[in-house]
Design a protein around this motif. Structure first.
Motif, PDB file in Angstrom:
ATOM      1  N   ARG A   1      49.644  30.308  -0.512  1.00 26.90           N
ATOM      2  CA  ARG A   1      49.562  31.762  -0.444  1.00 26.90           C
ATOM      3  C   ARG A   1      49.496  32.218   1.025  1.00 26.90           C
ATOM      4  O   ARG A   1      50.191  33.141   1.435  1.00 26.90           O
ATOM      5  N   ALA A   2      48.661  31.496   1.797  1.00 28.27           N
ATOM      6  CA  ALA A   2      48.516  31.846   3.209  1.00 28.27           C
ATOM      7  C   ALA A   2      49.853  31.688   3.925  1.00 28.27           C
ATOM      8  O   ALA A   2      50.229  32.531   4.754  1.00 28.27           O
ATOM      9  N   ALA A   3      50.606  30.649   3.565  1.00 29.46           N
ATOM     10  CA  ALA A   3      51.895  30.415   4.219  1.00 29.46           C
ATOM     11  C   ALA A   3      52.860  31.549   3.904  1.00 29.46           C
ATOM     12  O   ALA A   3      53.572  32.064   4.777  1.00 29.46           O
ATOM     13  N   ILE A   4      52.873  31.964   2.620  1.00 28.01           N
ATOM     14  CA  ILE A   4      53.779  33.052   2.232  1.00 28.01           C
ATOM     15  C   ILE A   4      53.386  34.353   2.924  1.00 28.01           C
ATOM     16  O   ILE A   4      54.222  35.090   3.440  1.00 28.01           O
ATOM     17  N   GLU A   5      52.050  34.586   2.965  1.00 28.72           N
ATOM     18  CA  GLU A   5      51.584  35.807   3.619  1.00 28.72           C
ATOM     19  C   GLU A   5      51.954  35.814   5.092  1.00 28.72           C
ATOM     20  O   GLU A   5      52.297  36.851   5.650  1.00 28.72           O
ATOM     21  N   ALA A   6      51.896  34.636   5.707  1.00 26.70           N
ATOM     22  CA  ALA A   6      52.256  34.541   7.112  1.00 26.70           C
ATOM     23  C   ALA A   6      53.753  34.826   7.287  1.00 26.70           C
ATOM     24  O   ALA A   6      54.178  35.483   8.245  1.00 26.70           O
ATOM     25  N   ARG A   7      54.559  34.326   6.336  1.00 26.33           N
ATOM     26  CA  ARG A   7      56.003  34.555   6.423  1.00 26.33           C
ATOM     27  C   ARG A   7      56.339  36.056   6.380  1.00 26.33           C
ATOM     28  O   ARG A   7      57.208  36.545   7.082  1.00 26.33           O
ATOM     29  N   TYR A   8      55.622  36.789   5.522  1.00 22.04           N
ATOM     30  CA  TYR A   8      55.857  38.225   5.420  1.00 22.04           C
ATOM     31  C   TYR A   8      55.091  39.020   6.481  1.00 22.04           C
ATOM     32  O   TYR A   8      55.140  40.244   6.497  1.00 22.04           O
ATOM     33  N   GLY A   9      54.330  38.328   7.321  1.00 18.60           N
ATOM     34  CA  GLY A   9      53.583  39.020   8.370  1.00 18.60           C
ATOM     35  C   GLY A   9      52.351  39.725   7.860  1.00 18.60           C
ATOM     36  O   GLY A   9      51.854  40.667   8.473  1.00 18.60           O
ATOM     37  N   LEU A  10      51.841  39.276   6.698  1.00 15.50           N
ATOM     38  CA  LEU A  10      50.696  39.966   6.109  1.00 15.50           C
ATOM     39  C   LEU A  10      49.371  39.495   6.697  1.00 15.50           C
ATOM     40  O   LEU A  10      48.320  40.019   6.367  1.00 15.50           O
ATOM     41  N   ASP A  11      49.431  38.478   7.574  1.00 15.35           N
ATOM     42  CA  ASP A  11      48.187  37.966   8.144  1.00 15.35           C
ATOM     43  C   ASP A  11      47.822  38.676   9.441  1.00 15.35           C
ATOM     44  O   ASP A  11      46.744  38.479   9.987  1.00 15.35           O
ATOM     45  N   GLN A  12      48.730  39.530   9.915  1.00 11.27           N
ATOM     46  CA  GLN A  12      48.468  40.213  11.179  1.00 11.27           C
ATOM     47  C   GLN A  12      47.518  41.391  10.968  1.00 11.27           C
ATOM     48  O   GLN A  12      47.339  41.847   9.842  1.00 11.27           O
ATOM     49  N   PRO A  13      46.926  41.887  12.071  1.00 11.46           N
ATOM     50  CA  PRO A  13      46.043  43.055  11.912  1.00 11.46           C
ATOM     51  C   PRO A  13      46.831  44.252  11.372  1.00 11.46           C
ATOM     52  O   PRO A  13      48.037  44.370  11.594  1.00 11.46           O
ATOM     53  N   ILE A  14      46.117  45.116  10.683  1.00 12.94           N
ATOM     54  CA  ILE A  14      46.765  46.184   9.932  1.00 12.94           C
ATOM     55  C   ILE A  14      47.554  47.131  10.842  1.00 12.94           C
ATOM     56  O   ILE A  14      48.622  47.628  10.479  1.00 12.94           O
ATOM     57  N   LEU A  15      47.058  47.314  12.094  1.00 21.75           N
ATOM     58  CA  LEU A  15      47.747  48.222  13.004  1.00 21.75           C
ATOM     59  C   LEU A  15      49.117  47.655  13.389  1.00 21.75           C
ATOM     60  O   LEU A  15      50.126  48.362  13.393  1.00 21.75           O
TER      61      LEU A  15
END
Lengths: 312, 315
Positions: B49-63
């Protein structure tokens, strides 16, 4: 003179009846009546509005008493009684879970009305406060408040409602909250417009000259003079709230099961409405009649209380 | 166009842009605040899940996410679908859905506008007769009864009983399957327009220039269509706003009933399956459409009738 007259003998055909002459009549001065009596008079002339009022009363009475008087409960599951068409025992049939639809319908109407009334009640409080402050104080306060309101107003209700209920868990309170969040603006606009009009009147000036404070002027001088517009607006908002509640339920963001509102009933009925049309048709008709009655009633009330509001 | 008109348009344009930006920020925050991960696949392990989120850039800060989103959006890229249509670009999904909804809405406005005007004129010309009452009853019912109830009744009548049209949308027969939803949507427009046209026509017919036109000996056709209707239709611009709102909620429910793959259905399905990029794009499109239409209505009304300057006239 008198002696001459006495000598004349009148015959029955000496005078001829010329018929009713409409243009010769005595001006009737209408007796002064209190404003509310006048309003009731105008209102009761309006057939549609009276029918609307009667329908609203009937539906409200049914919504209160039908579930109490019936031997069924709105959440009685009975798998042996699934999807029975309307008959003498189950007046409006049963749904796919075997629940009696007569009871469910009126419980649903009760909840829909309750949601609408609560939401409109909050609208009135928030909208009136906002409108009064904005209109009465004017100037910078008014400009800022109007810009804020303009921005909120330009987000479509539908988007606000949908997103809000996505974030919050759907329940009675959240639906009321969501509805009042979007609907207070109409109320605040009417109140502000009326305040702007009333605050220029001479009696307000007189009150101010006598040393009255803003608080007194707002609540004792201005507010009583805008009640009729507020009542009209309330009557116009209720069908709106009922509609949006139904809409939310219909897109799947309504009350959780086993609760019933008119919207959830329509949504449940929709699942099987080509096979059992009555499941969806009956609540849909009640919803439509309710909205129609409120609109007719509101229109009549507007014509009776403040005909100038027609333009708004 | 005078200087003040231009200034007015400029001000409205600025407010609209600010509003759009505020809406985008709010929408973005709401979508990010949604409980749970935007990737709803139960079988994924934490690391996957973390890998997929990283691929979509979802792990970055919200701003950062927001800035990236806005940057991409300006180039027409609305991200990809996470759940419903795996990795499909949202822009094309929303685009094709919006095309259908837009066509339906436009057809409903045109059909409803023409029929509503005719009904309103008819009622006004037969003022205080049985025809007038009938037209009023039709328009009051049309205004009060929600469009999904009409959609349902039309569906039962034409599809289930008479078998004229298909019950659900089929891409094989786009025209045949569009008739029922458009019918359902146009009822509200007819009612609104008819009600308004009638009131305006009655007041125009009583005005002095109509008496003059009659005194000149014009025939009734020229009188009604050239003199009365043209003036009566100008204020109809004011009810375009409420009509638009009706149509937007209308399309959502009618599309669900008739199974039309339009914007409303896409939004509802994306909400139910928590597909954040589609939710964001659909809601934003709805809001933007509304704001742009309101802007056009306000500005055109300001030009048609310079006495109206919204937000200014009442202070």
């Amino acid at each position: 003179m008198d002696a001459n007259l006495k000598n004349i003998e009148f015959l029955p055909d000496d005078f001829e009846f010329v018929g009713d002459k409409q243009d010769i009549s005595i001006d009737v001065v209408a007796p002064a009546k209190p404003a509310w009596k006048e309003a009731i008079g105008i209102f009761s002339q309006n057939k549609g509005a009276v029918i609307g009022l009667i329908m609203i009363i009937i539906i409200v009475l049914l919504a209160i008493f039908a579930p109490i008087l019936s031997s069924w409960e709105f959440d009685d599951l009975n798998t042996s009684l699934q999807s029975i068409s309307p008959n003498l025992e189950h007046w409006f049939g049963t749904d796919t879970n075997g629940r009696d639809l007569w009871v469910r319908l009126w419980t649903g109407a009760r909840i829909s009305l309750f949601i609408a009334v609560c939401a409109v009640f909050i609208d009135v409080i928030v909208g009136t406060t906002y409108g009064l402050i904005s209109g009465y104080f004017g100037g910078m306060v008014d400009s800022v408040m109007q810009r804020i309101q303009e921005i909120i107003n330009s987000i479509p209700t539908l988007v606000v409602l949908t997103l809000l209920l996505m974030v919050m868990k759907s329940s009675l309170t959240t639906i009321v909250f969501a509805l009042s969040l979007t609907e207070w603006i109409g109320m605040s606009r009417i109140v502000r417009a009326q305040v702007l009009k009333v605050k220029e009147e001479e009696f307000v000036l007189a009150s101010r000259t006598l040393g009255a404070k803003s608080f007194f002027i707002i609540f004792k001088e201005i507010l009583p003079n805008i009640y009729s517009q507020m009542i009209i607006m309330i009557m116009m908002s209720i069908p709106n709230a009922i509609f949006y509640e139904a809409y939310l339920s219909f897109v799947g963001l309504g009350l959780p099961v086993p609760n019933a509102s008119l919207g959830t009933l329509i949504n449940d009925g929709f699942e099987s409405f080509l096979v059992y049309p009555y499941m969806m048709l009956i609540p849909a008709v009640v919803l439509s009649v309710l909205m129609l009655s409120f609109n007719l009633f509101g229109d009549g009330l507007r014509d009776a209380l403040d005909p100038t509001m027609k333009e708004m | 166009m005078s200087k003040s008109t231009l200034k007015y348009i400029g001000k409205r344009l600025l407010i609209s842009l600010v509003t759009l930006f505020v809406i985008l920020v709010v929408l973005f925050l709401i979508v990010k605040l949604l409980p749970g991960s935007p990737i709803n696949n139960e079988r994924l392990s934490e690391t996957q899940r973390a890998a997929i989120e990283a691929r979509y850039g979802l792990d970055q800060p919200i701003l950062t996410q927001f800035v990236n989103y806005v940057k991409n959006m300006l180039t027409g890229d609305f991200g990809v679908s996470y759940n419903m249509y795996k990795d499909m670009p949202v822009a094309s999904l929303v685009g094709s859905a919006a095309k259908i909804s837009f066509m339906y809405g436009l057809s409903a406005v045109i059909i409803g506008g023409v029929l509503g005007t005719l009904l309103g004129v008819f009622a006004a010309l037969h003022k205080n007769t049985i025809w007038d009452t009938l037209a009023t009853v039709i328009s009051v019912i049309g205004v009060s009864v929600p469009s999904f109830v009409f959609a349902m009744m039309i569906l039962i009548l034409f599809a289930s009983k008479l078998h004229i049209f298909p019950t659900q949308y089929s891409s094989m027969n786009p025209i045949g399957s569009s008739i029922m939803p458009v019918m359902a949507l146009s009822v509200g427009v007819i009612a609104n327009v008819a009600r308004f046209t009638r009131t305006e026509m009655v007041s125009v017919m009583n005005s002095e220039y109509m008496t003059l036109a009659k005194a000149k000996g014009l025939d009734s056709k020229t009188l009604i269509f050239k003199h009365a209707l043209r003036n009566a239709l100008i204020p109809v611009v004011t009810i375009l706003g409420p009509i638009l709102v009706n149509l937007m909620t209308g399309t959502m429910v009618v599309e669900k009933i008739c199974g039309v793959p339009g914007l409303g259905k896409l939004l509802i399905n994306s909400i139910l399956s928590n597909d954040v990029n589609i939710i964001l794009a659909c809601s934003f499109l709805y809001a933007a459409m509304y704001i742009v239409m309101m802007l056009i209505i306000d500005v055109s009304y300001g030009i048609i009738d310079p006495r109206i300057r919204l937000g200014k006239e009442d202070s």
